[in-house]
Design an enzyme around this catalytic site. Structure first.
Site, PDB file in Angstrom:
ATOM      1  N   CYS A  24       0.813  -1.209   0.000  1.00  0.00           N
ATOM      2  CA  CYS A  24       0.000   0.000   0.000  1.00  0.00           C
ATOM      3  C   CYS A  24       0.846   1.258   0.000  1.00  0.00           C
ATOM      4  CB  CYS A  24      -0.916   0.013   1.222  1.00  0.00           C
ATOM      5  SG  CYS A  24      -2.035  -1.394   1.293  1.00  0.00           S
ATOM      6  N   ARG A  73      -4.790   5.198  -3.010  1.00  0.00           N
ATOM      7  CA  ARG A  73      -5.168   3.811  -2.713  1.00  0.00           C
ATOM      8  C   ARG A  73      -5.336   3.621  -1.210  1.00  0.00           C
ATOM      9  NH1 ARG A  73      -1.674  -1.788  -3.590  1.00  0.00           N
ATOM     10  NH2 ARG A  73      -3.369  -3.192  -3.023  1.00  0.00           N
TER      11      ARG A  73
END
Length: 310
Positions: A208, A254
């Site tokens: 991430c 994201r």
């Protein structure tokens, strides 16, 4: 092993013009390598098990999913560049090649035994490059510098390098995301790479934080830049530098998306299909951003090209 003048001429023998390339262009190289079939078989014996390990341990993960694409396009680039490189091919120094073998082989065997695939892959690649140097020499390899650098992306980086790069990036992305969402009223707090929103707790992993996208985007971006702008290296360098902020920017959103999914749909939704889907979406968005940057910077590309011509 002593190489005759005929064999050396076979390596350097020109075929079709450098402007054209095809399978026939490999004939001089294959003819020159015919006396070294035992040597080539040994190289394959080293390369294939390591590539199998890389494929089964790295290419099946999000971080190394670009590996098969890079391998296929890298081999195509080697084939494409050989037309020009073969005119400069001449055997390299046997003494220098033996020195590199003496340094690399013990390290390769050690990493093979203890199964450190991240280092084993690069050592195997170093052995193959040493063999290529011995067969065709430094001038030919220098003309194929981009395929050599580009193909190295098929190997995963060592975990220590991953941790060193991702830790500050993970912390920075987490802090900015927390501050932004807290500023608009969400019940969010965090420390380091841990984020707490509502009753849920998230851990920002390397996937991430942008490293996976950064490596994949760098590989794909390098290929795109080389194919389109290899003649304009100044502009190509600027475009390569744009890959880093694009990857970080896309992965920041994201992280925001995953926090929102966790808050509204629960932790199970955020860690399942939507987690992988958000990664794919952000990667495609990043690729499109690189294309957009290239299109918007076309006036700069024209000025740099005119300046280089002048």
């Amino acid at each position: 092993m002593t190489r005759t003048a005929d064999e050396r001429d076979g390596v350097r023998k020109p075929g079709s013009s450098p402007e054209r390339y095809g399978f026939a262009d490999l004939v001089p190289l294959l003819s020159a390598m015919r006396p070294y079939w035992v040597f080539i078989a040994g190289a394959l014996l080293i390369a294939l098990p390591t590539l199998h390990g890389v494929a089964t341990q790295s290419w099946v993960t999000e971080q190394g999913a670009h590996g098969p694409i890079v391998l296929a396009t890298g081999l195509w680039l080697f084939w494409r560049r050989w037309t020009e490189a073969r005119t400069a091919a001449t055997p390299g120094s046997t003494r220098l090649a033996l020195l590199f073998y003496a340094l690399l082989i013990p390290l390769y065997v050690t990493t093979r035994i203890i199964n450190v695939i991240e280092i084993e892959g690069f050592l195997m690649y170093g052995l193959l490059l040493t063999s290529a140097y011995w067969l065709v020499g430094w001038p030919a390899m220098r003309s194929m510098w981009f395929p050599i650098v580009y193909t190295a992306f098929i190997f995963p980086p060592p975990d220590t390098v991953v941790a060193m790069i991702t830790q500050p990036l993970k912390i920075a992305i987490s802090e900015v995301a927390i501050q932004m969402l807290h500023g608009i009223g969400y019940p969010i707090a965090g420390s380091g790479v841990t984020i707490i929103i509502g009753q849920y707790q998230l851990l920002i992993a390397a996937a991430c934080a942008g490293l996976n996208s950064l490596i994949s985007l760098s590989a794909i971006g390098l290929f795109y830049i080389y194919i389109r702008h290899n003649a304009n290296w100044r502009y190509a360098l600027l475009l390569m530098l744009a890959i880093i902020p694009v990857a970080v920017f896309a992965n920041f959103f994201r992280v925001i998306a995953l926090i929102m999914i966790t808050y509204y749909l629960g932790d199970e939704a955020a860690q399942g299909f939507l987690h992988n889907f958000s990664g794919l979406t952000m990667f495609l968005f990043s690729v499109l951003c690189i294309f957009a940057v290239d299109a918007l910077a076309s006036p700069l590309r024209g000025r740099l090209a005119r300046g280089h011509a002048a």
